[in-house]
Design an enzyme around this catalytic site. Structure first.
Site, PDB file in Angstrom:
ATOM      1  N   LYS A 162       0.865  -1.190   0.000  1.00 46.44           N
ATOM      2  CA  LYS A 162       0.000   0.000   0.000  1.00 46.44           C
ATOM      3  C   LYS A 162       0.901   1.239   0.000  1.00 46.44           C
ATOM      4  O   LYS A 162       1.801   1.374   0.848  1.00 46.44           O
ATOM      5  CB  LYS A 162      -0.878  -0.028   1.244  1.00 46.44           C
ATOM      6  CG  LYS A 162      -2.198   0.690   1.107  1.00 46.44           C
ATOM      7  CD  LYS A 162      -3.041   0.440   2.339  1.00 46.44           C
ATOM      8  CE  LYS A 162      -4.406   1.044   2.227  1.00 46.44           C
ATOM      9  NZ  LYS A 162      -5.110   1.030   3.524  1.00 46.44           N
TER      10      LYS A 162
HETATM   11  O1  G3P Z   1      -7.774   1.917   4.618  1.00 41.47           O
HETATM   12  C1  G3P Z   1      -7.868   3.281   4.505  1.00 41.47           C
HETATM   13  C2  G3P Z   1      -9.216   3.862   4.826  1.00 41.47           C
HETATM   14  O2  G3P Z   1     -10.231   2.920   4.657  1.00 41.47           O
HETATM   15  C3  G3P Z   1      -9.256   4.560   6.150  1.00 41.47           C
HETATM   16  O3  G3P Z   1     -10.531   4.967   6.474  1.00 41.47           O
HETATM   17  O4  G3P Z   1     -12.056   5.659   8.260  1.00 41.47           O
HETATM   18  O5  G3P Z   1      -9.619   6.194   8.469  1.00 41.47           O
HETATM   19  O6  G3P Z   1     -11.038   7.392   6.807  1.00 41.47           O
HETATM   20  P1  G3P Z   1     -10.823   6.127   7.570  1.00 41.47           P
END
Ligand code: G3P
Length: 228
Positions: free
Chosen positions: A88
């Site tokens: 990633k």
């Molecule tokens: O994996 C990255 C993403 O899904 C993170 O989400 O909830 O931290 O904005 P969030």
């Protein structure tokens, strides 16, 4: 639509895997910090996730390096943990260059922190195997994350990225930063290939009050049948 779990929590991954609908896992530095992860344990932790989900399920592990060669070196190390590791990488100039290099070596990359159509197109051109447009973080700043996701899906669909094939697999869009079951519904209707969801959202996806009410009625009526 396939479902990935957006977590580094092994218990959540084991539980979701037992439901039979888990197609992969995405982690990030914040998720690893949330479970109290230590730097030296990170490779072993990613290996444990890979072992839980099995070789068919991609597991995204993020590089936090900021310079191309360092990201590539991280990527090579991460990819060596297990065959299903996906590297990633944040959508930034050095990240694009590293993605280009890793893709040339047959190492799949998930480009993360992607918010706009130009970012997604550049990620695709660089050779990303997965692109992760974020929904919830747009909503957090009073923008419309689903509309942005729709734009990315449309734009990527306008062009032929078959050269992005890594091990015979085509480029896929992961709807990320998902905060609700409705985000999943809308992302599926828009044609996102994958939704990566927190465990809390995955549990909510199973639930509906009418299901609960119907089940309660069935159980009560079955008691009547047993006592008849
Ligand atoms: O994996 C990255 C993403 O899904 C993170 O989400 O909830 O931290 O904005 P969030």
């Amino acid at each position: 639509m396939k479902f990935f779990l957006d977590t580094a929590d092994l218990a959540e991954i084991e539980e979701a895997a037992s439901w039979g609908a888990l197609a992969g896992v995405t982690t990030n530095p914040s998720l690893y910090a949330r479970i109290g992860g230590k730097l030296e344990d990170f490779p072993a932790h990613i290996k444990r996730i890979c072992d839980i989900v099995g070789p068919e399920c991609p597991v995204s592990a993020e590089s936090v390096a900021m310079e191309r060669d360092a990201i590539v070196a991280d990527g090579v190390e991460l990819a060596a943990i297990a065959p299903n590791v996906v590297v990633k990488i944040p959508t930034m100039v050095e990240g694009l260059a590293a993605t280009h290099e890793l893709a040339a070596r047959g190492i799949p990359v998930n480009m993360t922190l992607c918010f706009t159509v130009p970012q997604a197109l550049l990620a695709a051109r660089a050779g990303a195997r997965y692109i992760s447009p974020f929904i919830g973080r747009f909503d957090d700043i009073s923008d419309d994350g689903l509309n942005q996701l729709a734009n990315v899906i449309d734009a990527i669909g306008n062009y032929d990225f078959s050269a992005n094939t890594v091990n015979g697999e085509k480029i896929e869009i992961i709807a990320a930063s998902i905060r609700s079951a409705n985000h999943v519904t809308q992302a599926a209707l828009l044609g996102a290939d994958i939704a990566t969801v927190p465990f809390g959202v995955l549990k909510k996806m199973v639930q509906h009050p009418l299901t609960d009410r119907g089940l309660e009625a069935f159980l009560k009526d079955w008691e009547k049948v047993q006592n008849a």
